[in-house]
Design a protein around this motif. Sequence first.
Motif, PDB file in Angstrom:
ATOM      1  N   GLY A 191     -36.308 -45.943  77.373  1.00  0.00           N
ATOM      2  CA  GLY A 191     -37.012 -45.202  76.340  1.00  0.00           C
ATOM      3  C   GLY A 191     -38.502 -45.497  76.295  1.00  0.00           C
ATOM      4  N   LEU A 192     -38.938 -46.470  77.102  1.00  0.00           N
ATOM      5  CA  LEU A 192     -40.352 -46.849  77.084  1.00  0.00           C
ATOM      6  C   LEU A 192     -41.193 -45.864  77.872  1.00  0.00           C
ATOM      7  N   SER A 193     -42.405 -45.583  77.389  1.00  0.00           N
ATOM      8  CA  SER A 193     -43.327 -44.835  78.236  1.00  0.00           C
ATOM      9  C   SER A 193     -44.599 -45.658  78.367  1.00  0.00           C
ATOM     10  N   LEU A 194     -45.095 -45.759  79.589  1.00  0.00           N
ATOM     11  CA  LEU A 194     -46.291 -46.559  79.846  1.00  0.00           C
ATOM     12  C   LEU A 194     -47.506 -45.648  79.830  1.00  0.00           C
ATOM     13  N   LYS A 195     -48.563 -46.134  79.201  1.00  0.00           N
ATOM     14  CA  LYS A 195     -49.778 -45.343  79.054  1.00  0.00           C
ATOM     15  C   LYS A 195     -50.457 -45.113  80.401  1.00  0.00           C
ATOM     16  N   GLY A 196     -50.665 -43.866  80.767  1.00  0.00           N
ATOM     17  CA  GLY A 196     -51.401 -43.549  81.982  1.00  0.00           C
ATOM     18  C   GLY A 196     -50.766 -44.079  83.241  1.00  0.00           C
ATOM     19  N   PHE A 197     -49.451 -44.207  83.233  1.00  0.00           N
ATOM     20  CA  PHE A 197     -48.790 -44.805  84.389  1.00  0.00           C
ATOM     21  C   PHE A 197     -47.414 -44.200  84.567  1.00  0.00           C
ATOM     22  N   ALA A 198     -47.156 -43.695  85.769  1.00  0.00           N
ATOM     23  CA  ALA A 198     -45.820 -43.173  86.068  1.00  0.00           C
ATOM     24  C   ALA A 198     -45.017 -44.301  86.689  1.00  0.00           C
ATOM     25  N   CYS A 199     -44.130 -44.872  85.918  1.00  0.00           N
ATOM     26  CA  CYS A 199     -43.382 -46.058  86.348  1.00  0.00           C
ATOM     27  C   CYS A 199     -42.109 -45.630  87.079  1.00  0.00           C
ATOM     28  N   ASP A 200     -41.854 -46.216  88.239  1.00  0.00           N
ATOM     29  CA  ASP A 200     -40.608 -45.866  88.929  1.00  0.00           C
ATOM     30  C   ASP A 200     -39.723 -47.083  89.167  1.00  0.00           C
ATOM     31  N   GLY A 201     -40.011 -48.157  88.504  1.00  0.00           N
ATOM     32  CA  GLY A 201     -39.137 -49.322  88.644  1.00  0.00           C
ATOM     33  C   GLY A 201     -39.683 -50.504  87.872  1.00  0.00           C
TER      34      GLY A 201
END
Length: 129
Positions: free
Chosen positions: A102-112
Motif C-alpha cells: 500500500g506504500l507509494s514512494l515519492k517520485g520513485f517507481a519501486c519494483d522491489g
Amino acid sequence: MAAEVRNTKQKQAVYEVLLSLDHPTATEVFDRVHETYPSISRGTVFRVLGAFARDGKIRKLQLSDSDDRYDPRMTAHYHARCRGCGRVYDQFLPDVDRLLSGLSLKGFACDGHELEFFGSCENCKKGDE
Ligand SMILES: [Zn+2]
Ligand SMILES: [Zn+2]
C-alpha cells in the motif's frame, strides 16, 4: 548438442543443491555440486546462479555481513539473520506484505525491496543462558 545436454544437467544439479541447502552462498553451492560433478567449474556454478536470479527462478539475497546468498523460495517472505551463528531464517509476514504493497514512494517507481531482521535464533539464545 552434447554441450547443451551437459549444460541442462549441470543447471539441474545446481538447482537441486539450492533446494537442499539453507540460503547458501555461491561458494557453498559450488562445494556441494562439485562433490557430485567434480568436472564442474566454479565459474559455471556462479554463472548458472546468476542466470537463475536474472530469470526470476531464484532470489539473490544481499544481506549485511554476508556474501550474496541464494534462495529458491519465490513466495513472498523476509529474512532474519542470527548474529550468533549467521544462519538465515525465513519469515512469513503477511501484515508487512499488506503494509508495503500500500506504500507509494515519492517520485520513485519501486519494483522491489529487501527487509532484513537481526537478532538471536532459538539455538543461540539457549546457549547464552
Ligand atoms: Zn543462531
Ligand atoms: Zn528465504
